[in-house]
Design a protein around this motif. Structure first.
Motif, PDB file in Angstrom:
ATOM      1  N   SER A 179       0.893  -1.132   0.129  1.00  0.00           N
ATOM      2  CA  SER A 179       0.074   0.077   0.022  1.00  0.00           C
ATOM      3  C   SER A 179       0.821   1.310  -0.013  1.00  0.00           C
ATOM      4  O   SER A 179       0.459   2.703  -0.055  1.00  0.00           O
ATOM      5  CB  SER A 179      -0.793  -0.037   1.165  1.00  0.00           C
TER       6      SER A 179
ATOM      7  N   SER B 295      -0.497   2.044  -7.046  1.00  0.00           N
ATOM      8  CA  SER B 295      -0.843   0.758  -6.713  1.00  0.00           C
ATOM      9  C   SER B 295      -0.075  -0.290  -7.133  1.00  0.00           C
ATOM     10  O   SER B 295       0.383  -0.850  -8.315  1.00  0.00           O
ATOM     11  CB  SER B 295      -2.285   0.478  -7.390  1.00  0.00           C
TER      12      SER B 295
ATOM     13  N   TYR C  35      -2.837  -3.152  -8.553  1.00  0.00           N
ATOM     14  CA  TYR C  35      -3.101  -4.271  -7.744  1.00  0.00           C
ATOM     15  C   TYR C  35      -3.210  -5.505  -8.395  1.00  0.00           C
ATOM     16  O   TYR C  35      -2.714  -6.613  -7.885  1.00  0.00           O
ATOM     17  CB  TYR C  35      -4.291  -3.713  -6.781  1.00  0.00           C
TER      18      TYR C  35
END
Length: 185
Positions: free
Chosen positions: A10, A31, A54
């Motif tokens: 994160s 990300s 992600y």
């Protein structure tokens, strides 16, 4: 400038450092699912591109300011970076080669060259542009992978037509190829 991609779940950052002093010129968050930042960024014509996201994809940045230009979702694979030439980016993931617009990330052309994939989420390669060809290396991550899937593929970057392909003489193609004076190493 020196560009460094720092992946930390994160708190991942793309950072530009002054070459002379080491001072941070800019830092921008991005990300990232894991702690593997992939390979170094591709930098050209005032732009910077890296893998990230992600669930993986392609980021584009302004290389001077760090402003994010785009994020293009791609298959979830790590350890890769795009190749660049003349306003176009080339990615090679999961048996599919893609040509992207360098400022928007939009996929302009996509072609499946391989239907079996044994990369296990790690590409560990990048497309290589040489003269009027794009050189692609299949990924073999395990001794359990059939030898007939480990190919070196040379395509035309305009339409991705296959110019030629070759299986290794023994073992597998282990590293990203380098091309010099028309010879692939």
């Amino acid at each position: 400038l020196v560009y460094v991609q720092c992946a930390n779940h994160s708190n991942s950052q793309m950072i530009a450092l002054d070459l002379s002093s080491g001072a941070i010129r800019w830092s921008t968050p991005y990300s990232d699912q894991g702690t593997n930042p992939g390979w170094g960024p591709t930098v050209a014509d005032g732009s910077l591109w890296v893998s990230g996201g992600y669930y993986e994809g392609l980021y584009g940045y302004d290389a001077i300011t760090g402003a994010q230009r785009f994020f293009q979702t791609l298959p979830q694979f790590e350890y890769w970076t795009p190749a660049y030439r003349g306003g176009k980016l080339f990615t090679w993931l999961q048996g599919t080669v893609r040509r992207h617009h360098a400022l928007t990330g939009e996929v302009e052309l996509s072609k499946v060259l391989k239907t079996k994939n044994f990369a296990n989420g790690w590409m560990q390669t990048m497309p290589v542009l040489a003269e009027d060809r794009l050189v692609l290396r299949d990924v073999v991550m395990s001794a359990h992978v059939p030898a007939d899937v480990a190919r070196l593929i040379v395509v035309n970057p305009a339409d991705f037509s296959v110019h030629w392909e070759r299986l290794p003489m023994a073992g597998s193609w282990r590293k990203t190829p380098v091309v010099h004076d028309g010879i692939i190493y």
